[in-house]
Structures are given as C-alpha cells and as structure tokens.
Design an enzyme around this catalytic site. Structure first.
Site, PDB file in Angstrom:
ATOM      1  N   GLU A 101       0.845  -1.205   0.000  1.00 42.76           N
ATOM      2  CA  GLU A 101       0.000   0.000   0.000  1.00 42.76           C
ATOM      3  C   GLU A 101       0.881   1.256   0.000  1.00 42.76           C
ATOM      4  O   GLU A 101       0.538   2.268   0.609  1.00 42.76           O
ATOM      5  CB  GLU A 101      -0.918  -0.038   1.232  1.00 42.76           C
ATOM      6  CG  GLU A 101      -2.252   0.621   1.071  1.00 42.76           C
ATOM      7  CD  GLU A 101      -2.866   0.429  -0.282  1.00 42.76           C
ATOM      8  OE1 GLU A 101      -3.210  -0.714  -0.636  1.00 42.76           O
ATOM      9  OE2 GLU A 101      -3.016   1.429  -1.011  1.00 42.76           O
TER      10      GLU A 101
HETATM   11  C1  LIG Z   1       1.838  -9.595   0.312  1.00 41.80           C
HETATM   12  C2  LIG Z   1       1.663  -8.481  -0.669  1.00 41.80           C
HETATM   13  C3  LIG Z   1       0.383  -8.064  -1.012  1.00 41.80           C
HETATM   14  C4  LIG Z   1       0.204  -7.031  -1.953  1.00 41.80           C
HETATM   15  N1  LIG Z   1      -1.068  -6.696  -2.363  1.00 41.80           N
HETATM   16  C5  LIG Z   1      -1.217  -5.865  -3.417  1.00 41.80           C
HETATM   17  C6  LIG Z   1      -2.514  -5.660  -4.021  1.00 41.80           C
HETATM   18  O1  LIG Z   1      -3.530  -6.198  -3.566  1.00 41.80           O
HETATM   19  N2  LIG Z   1      -2.603  -4.879  -5.127  1.00 41.80           N
HETATM   20  C7  LIG Z   1      -1.501  -4.273  -5.673  1.00 41.80           C
HETATM   21  O2  LIG Z   1      -1.648  -3.585  -6.675  1.00 41.80           O
HETATM   22  N3  LIG Z   1      -0.266  -4.428  -5.132  1.00 41.80           N
HETATM   23  C8  LIG Z   1      -0.099  -5.214  -4.028  1.00 41.80           C
HETATM   24  N4  LIG Z   1       1.146  -5.410  -3.484  1.00 41.80           N
HETATM   25  C9  LIG Z   1       2.285  -4.697  -4.041  1.00 41.80           C
HETATM   26  C10 LIG Z   1       2.863  -3.660  -3.101  1.00 41.80           C
HETATM   27  O3  LIG Z   1       2.010  -2.553  -3.002  1.00 41.80           O
HETATM   28  C11 LIG Z   1       4.284  -3.327  -3.590  1.00 41.80           C
HETATM   29  O4  LIG Z   1       5.090  -4.442  -3.268  1.00 41.80           O
HETATM   30  C12 LIG Z   1       4.831  -2.064  -2.985  1.00 41.80           C
HETATM   31  O5  LIG Z   1       4.144  -0.947  -3.454  1.00 41.80           O
HETATM   32  C13 LIG Z   1       6.323  -1.889  -3.296  1.00 41.80           C
HETATM   33  O6  LIG Z   1       6.594  -2.082  -4.654  1.00 41.80           O
HETATM   34  P1  LIG Z   1       7.778  -3.088  -5.064  1.00 41.80           P
HETATM   35  O7  LIG Z   1       7.563  -4.371  -4.358  1.00 41.80           O
HETATM   36  O8  LIG Z   1       7.862  -3.131  -6.540  1.00 41.80           O
HETATM   37  O9  LIG Z   1       9.072  -2.442  -4.456  1.00 41.80           O
HETATM   38  P2  LIG Z   1       9.998  -1.353  -5.179  1.00 41.80           P
HETATM   39  O10 LIG Z   1       9.140  -0.300  -5.769  1.00 41.80           O
HETATM   40  O11 LIG Z   1      10.961  -2.066  -6.054  1.00 41.80           O
HETATM   41  O12 LIG Z   1      10.765  -0.740  -3.927  1.00 41.80           O
HETATM   42  C14 LIG Z   1      11.946  -1.333  -3.353  1.00 41.80           C
HETATM   43  C15 LIG Z   1      12.533  -0.328  -2.344  1.00 41.80           C
HETATM   44  O13 LIG Z   1      12.889   0.873  -3.022  1.00 41.80           O
HETATM   45  C16 LIG Z   1      12.228   1.991  -2.462  1.00 41.80           C
HETATM   46  N5  LIG Z   1      11.838   2.915  -3.530  1.00 41.80           N
HETATM   47  C17 LIG Z   1      11.235   2.635  -4.708  1.00 41.80           C
HETATM   48  N6  LIG Z   1      11.036   3.759  -5.406  1.00 41.80           N
HETATM   49  C18 LIG Z   1      11.496   4.784  -4.673  1.00 41.80           C
HETATM   50  C19 LIG Z   1      11.544   6.197  -4.834  1.00 41.80           C
HETATM   51  N7  LIG Z   1      11.034   6.802  -5.902  1.00 41.80           N
HETATM   52  N8  LIG Z   1      12.093   6.933  -3.831  1.00 41.80           N
HETATM   53  C20 LIG Z   1      12.591   6.359  -2.725  1.00 41.80           C
HETATM   54  N9  LIG Z   1      12.564   5.027  -2.508  1.00 41.80           N
HETATM   55  C21 LIG Z   1      12.012   4.250  -3.467  1.00 41.80           C
HETATM   56  C22 LIG Z   1      11.005   1.421  -1.738  1.00 41.80           C
HETATM   57  O14 LIG Z   1      10.571   2.258  -0.672  1.00 41.80           O
HETATM   58  C23 LIG Z   1      11.525   0.081  -1.255  1.00 41.80           C
HETATM   59  O15 LIG Z   1      12.199   0.242  -0.034  1.00 41.80           O
HETATM   60  C24 LIG Z   1       1.339  -6.392  -2.516  1.00 41.80           C
HETATM   61  C25 LIG Z   1       2.633  -6.814  -2.143  1.00 41.80           C
HETATM   62  C26 LIG Z   1       2.800  -7.841  -1.260  1.00 41.80           C
HETATM   63  C27 LIG Z   1       4.211  -8.302  -0.935  1.00 41.80           C
END
Ligand SMILES: Cc1cc2nc3c(=O)[nH]c(=O)nc-3n(C[C@H](O)[C@H](O)[C@H](O)COP(=O)(O)OP(=O)(O)OC[C@H]3O[C@@H](n4cnc5c(N)ncnc54)[C@H](O)[C@@H]3O)c2cc1C
Length: 579
Positions: free
Chosen positions: A438
């Site tokens: 989220e």
């Molecule tokens: C169990 C689970 C349930 C989920 N449920 C849903 C769902 O129902 N629907 C849905 O759409 N998604 C869902 N998600 C996805 C979730 O919202 C994302 O995993 C989350 O938004 C982070 O994206 P990412 O995993 O690609 O991490 P990344 O975006 O790759 O981030 C990795 C790290 O880099 C940092 N980072 C990335 N970009 C920046 C920036 N611009 N500035 C500073 N720091 C940054 C982040 O804070 C993090 O620490 C779910 C994920 C999980 C694991």
C-alpha cells in the site's frame, strides 16, 4: 495462550478521545449514540473472539492452495464459516450510507471493527479491507448501473473486491503500468496484462470477485496521466447480476511469503478480459486514490491490530513463565517473569505504543467522517486537509510500531518466541509486510514532505501543530504529566523547525529533503500520535498517565531526529562510498 480478547473499553475510550462525540453530532448519525457504537463493537467482538480468531492458526499453517489446472485457489474450510458469518452480520456495510442499504454508522466505527478483525486473523481481514476500499471507490466513481449491479453485492459481502496496480515493472512507480485496455464495439474494454501481488485475487469464498484494474487506453499520455481504471469481474454477469461465463482472468501462481500465509497473493493474467471503465478516461489515478486512502488507513491499523494480539500473548506468557527471583518477590520459588522490571518495561512499552497508534488512526478516520458528512463546506475542506496530512502518518507510524512491538513480544517469550509453537512468531512474520505494501513507508514519507507539507507551504502542518499547543496547555495543568508534557513541548518545537526546513528547501524536489523524509515522518508521526495519548491522560487516569509518560520518553523526545532530517544526501552517499 492464543486466545484473543477484544479490548472494547480501550477502543471505545480511544474513539471518545479522538472525537467520536463530534462525529455523532453530524446529521447522518442522528439517532446513533455512544452506546449504540459500543453495542455494535461488542457484537463484532463476539464474532471475532468466537469465530474468526480460532481460524488464525490453521490459516498460518495451511495457507491458500492453488490448483494449477483450474487456476482456482482454495482457503481453509474454517475461513468459509467465518466469512459467511461476517457477510450475514452485514459487517461489510456497517459504515455505508443507509440509502445504499448500509448500516449508516460512522466510518470510525468500521475502522474499529477492522482493527478487531486484524487482531483476530490478519490474513483473512485483508479480504474485507480490499472489498471495503472497492466499495468506497464505486460509491464515489461508479455510475448508476455499476452501483446497482456491483456495489450492492459487495456491500452484502456476496462478492469481494481487489485492487490491481502492481506489475513486474510497476511497483512503487505506478506510472510505469503497462496493462492495456482496447475499446470494444459495445462500449466495454478488453484488458490485457499481468498484475502481480494481488491480494485475495483468486479464492473460493465467494462465487465472483470484482477486480479494479489500472490500465492504459491506446494513445494516452505516458506516466500516471495516461492511466484509466477498469472494473473486471472474475465471472461475467447479466444486468440482473446473474452469473454467466468465466472472464479471461486467471491466477497463474501464488507467492510463498514470510507471513499472512492464508491471504492468497496472486499473479493474475488478464488476457483480453472484458471490463468496463470506472470514472473518466485517463482519470484512473484520481479514482484509485479514493480506494488507496482508506486502504492506507486500514493497512496502518494492521500495525495496531497485530501489536494488540502480540501484547496479549506476551502478557499471558509473562504471567505463566517463571524464571529467577524478581526484586521484592515474596512468593515460593521463581517469580513469574512479569515481576521483572525489564519484562515490564517491554510490556508497557508495547501497551503505550498500541494506545498511541490506535488514537492516531481513529483521529484520521474521524477527520474523514467530518470531511464527508459535515453540513458546512468550510469544515469539510478543513477536515479533508487533515485527512490528507495524517494519512501517510497513520499508514507509516503504526506499521513501524507494529514490527517493533511484535519483535518486543517475541523478546518477552525468550527462546519460545523464536519457536513457532507459541504463535507469537506468527505476529512478527505477519506484520512485516505492513510497512511495505500500500505504498512503502519510504514512499509515504516522500508523499508527506512533498504533496502534504511543502505544497501548501507547511500550512496544514502548522494547523496540526497549533492544535497540539492546545493539548500542551491542557496537559500542563495535570499532575503526573510533567515529564510527558515537557517531551511534547520539545518535540513539537523540533517538528516546527523541521517543517520550516522542509518547506524552505522545496520539499520533495530537494535531494536533501528526500534524504531526511523518513526521519521527518517519524518525528511527525510520534508527535501526532503522542499528543493524543497525552490528551487521553488529561483526565488523570493513572494507567493513561504512565503510558503517556513511557511513550513520551521513548518516542517523543526525538529532538535528535531533527539532525537526521537535515543530515543531507551527501552524508548518505559518502557512507556508501558513492560520493
Ligand atoms: C503480500 C503483498 C500483497 C500485496 N497486495 C497488493 C494488491 O492487492 N494490489 C496491488 O496492486 N499491489 C499489491 N502489493 C504490491 C505492493 O504494493 C508493492 O510491493 C509495494 O508498493 C512496493 O513495490 P515493489 O515491491 O515493486 O518495491 P519497489 O518499488 O521495487 O521498492 C523497493 C525499495 O525501493 C524503495 N523505492 C522505490 N522507489 C522509490 C523512490 N522513488 N524513492 C525512494 N525510494 C524508493 C522502496 O521504498 C523500497 O524500499 C502487494 C505486495 C505484497 C508483498
């Protein structure tokens, strides 16, 4: 030891301090008084304790299972009973307006039931959290047909909802979404793309699932401005809502996770799946935000919910486990570990943190009720400003605290905390996700320093700080609150100074502000939650005074964070050898 007792009195107290009385004065809630809210919570508490909580362990052990041939996901049988009872009780629609067939209660009452559900079974609670968010989205953006056809059944709990943003290359950066929507002759759309991590994206609790999906229509602008929102049912329906054939959306796999094992986290493939647009073309992000804001609040609450369950387990264990002889112990043999001052330190630290987090969430939910229902537009606008400001804090602070509190609860158990048998390890595993999904807490911090603080020149934050001055004045007259009040005064001054700095540097456009954004968010979250805890203690209750004092010395005296806020990007780069 794994039983869960709903702390109805403390929840009611927190709601009262956060402003429930003001909300019940609003026109839609005429006829609902505090007793009615308590009765509702008590009713839900019975369901949570007797039906939902007992399903939690089975869910952790057996999880959700995908049949690769059919693409169907099944969840434990006990979940079906719990979900059916939840739907039958009308709990999904507790805070929906009466004219839509809802219970007509304020949103904050539903927020309290979400906390209780999360404590009872976090993995299962995610299903109604997402459905509730879909309901709010369709209430605001759905057309009459969509409301008549889908909203009604979501409110009844007959169908459930999902939120589909994330793709392999579009996580924190939602603007990178690639799923496409091609127009069909009949006004509908064919959606193609792969969505990952979709919570409760496939399951066998209900016979239909309503997916809300972000995708691009051909020829639109790049980034978030070119994204539209689509409603894609798992099973197609006719105009009366009768089920027709399966839509072409399929669960390809389930993620193997460290926690919330029974919440199916799905990779969903949309292969020219039939959908309908919700809201205007290219207006997907604005529409999705009406789903994301309540979802952020609900995810924040998970930190409190898990902390509460972990706390209860830790207290039970500390009363039973005997080791050593605590100072002053006059009983036979070893004393229960709850007699040791250091164990008490951990327990009261969790208890104080829970109260503070709960208050912050309820204050945000109450501001949302005022923003929606106050008859005076000026009040509505001011309350919405408060919701916008508090949302990143209410998401990040309780979830960071949840991880800390669950870790402390494991610590109270000693070696048995690391052993799965006691069940407290599950709390730690389950809550870890809450700081990530989220919008990670880091992304919340960027939202805070940019959109919420710098954009209005710090005006909303200044309003909040002025309100906190009132708490300081109130608390100054209360015997026993001296230490807490002094900490609040110092941290409030630090927050004001940090805010001026964030604004003067240009907010999220400054690399130095980005380097300190999380520290700023921690400071603001602690002050926003802590002042409510101190306000709660102003009527002189000794438990509340002690908890306010513990929280203040542990979390409020964060003047040093001011230095972290202003640390600067160069120091971070230098520390990694990247300067
Ligand atoms: C169990 C689970 C349930 C989920 N449920 C849903 C769902 O129902 N629907 C849905 O759409 N998604 C869902 N998600 C996805 C979730 O919202 C994302 O995993 C989350 O938004 C982070 O994206 P990412 O995993 O690609 O991490 P990344 O975006 O790759 O981030 C990795 C790290 O880099 C940092 N980072 C990335 N970009 C920046 C920036 N611009 N500035 C500073 N720091 C940054 C982040 O804070 C993090 O620490 C779910 C994920 C999980 C694991």
């Amino acid at each position: 030891m794994n039983g869960y007792h709903v702390p109805v009195d403390r929840i009611m107290r927190a709601m009262h301090v956060a402003g429930l009385g003001d909300v019940l004065q609003l026109p839609p809630f005429e006829g609902i008084d505090t007793d009615a809210v308590r009765d509702v919570l008590q009713g839900f508490a019975t369901l949570a304790e007797e039906v939902i909580a007992p399903t939690d362990r089975e869910g952790d052990l057996h999880g959700a299972v995908l049949d690769h041939e059919t693409g169907c996901v099944s969840v434990p049988a006990s979940f079906h009973t719990a979900h059916a009872e939840f739907a039958k009780g009308g709990w999904t629609s507790l805070s929906a307006p009466s004219h839509l067939g809802g219970g007509g209660f304020p949103g904050v009452a539903a927020t309290a039931t979400q906390e209780i559900f999360g404590s009872a079974n976090l993995a299962l609670s995610l299903n109604p959290v997402l459905t509730q968010s879909a309901i709010e989205l369709l209430e605001r953006w759905g057309d009459d047909r969509q409301q008549g056809l889908y909203l009604r059944r979501l409110l009844d709990g007959v169908w459930t909802g999902t939120m589909n943003l994330t793709e392999p290359d579009a996580g924190s950066d939602v603007g990178a979404v690639r799923a496409v929507a091609e127009p069909l002759d009949d006004g509908r759309w064919a959606i193609t793309g792969t969505k990952i991590y979709i919570t409760w994206g496939e399951h066998d609790l209900t016979d239909n699932i309503i997916h809300l999906v972000l995708a691009r229509v051909p020829g639109g602008p790049a980034g978030t401005k070119g994204i539209s929102l689509f409603l894609v049912p798992k099973v197609m329906v006719d105009d009366e809502g009768h089920l027709l054939e399966r839509n072409s959306v399929r669960c390809l796999s389930l993620e193997h996770k460290m926690g919330i094992n029974a919440s199916p986290t799905c990779v969903l493939e949309f292969d020219r799946a039939i959908g309908e647009m919700v809201g205007p073309v290219h207006g997907g992000m604005a529409a999705m935000f009406s789903m994301m804001n309540p979802a952020r609040l609900a995810i924040g609450l998970e930190g409190t919910a898990v902390s509460e369950r972990a706390y209860q387990q830790a207290v039970d264990y500390a009363r039973e486990r005997r080791q050593g002889r605590a100072p002053g112990w006059a009983g036979e043999g070893s004393s229960p570990i709850i007699e040791h001052p250091d164990v008490r330190r951990m327990l009261v630290s969790i208890a104080a943190s829970i109260d503070a987090c709960r208050l912050l969430t309820f204050a945000t939910a109450i501001a949302a009720d005022v923003a929606r229902y106050h008859p005076d537009a000026k009040h509505r606008v001011a309350a919405q400003r408060r919701v916008d400001l508090l949302t990143p804090l209410a998401k990040s602070f309780p979830t960071d605290q949840g991880v800390r509190n669950a870790s402390l609860a494991v610590q109270v158990h000693g070696g048995m905390g690391f052993v799965e048998e006691t069940g407290v390890a599950q709390r730690y595993r389950d809550v870890r996700i809450a700081t990530i999904y989220e919008g990670t807490n880091g992304i919340q911090a960027i939202d805070l320093v940019g959109r919420k603080v710098a954009r209005d020149g710090g005006a909303s934050m200044a309003e909040l700080c002025d309100d906190i001055d009132t708490t300081v004045q109130q608390a100054s007259a209360v015997g026993g609150l001296e230490t807490a009040t002094a900490s609040l005064v110092r941290s409030l001054a630090a927050l004001r100074e940090a805010t001026d700095w964030v604004v003067s540097q240009g907010g999220a456009s400054s690399v130095d502000v980005l380097a300190g954004a999380t520290a700023y968010q921690e400071l603001a979250g602690a002050v926003a939650a802590g002042h409510l805890l101190i306000r709660q203690a102003c009527d002189g209750d000794p438990v509340d005074i002690a908890r306010a004092t513990v929280f203040a010395v542990e979390h409020l005296d964060r003047v040093a964070l001011l230095d972290t806020v202003r640390l600067g990007a160069n120091t971070l780069a230098a520390g990694l050898g990247l300067a």
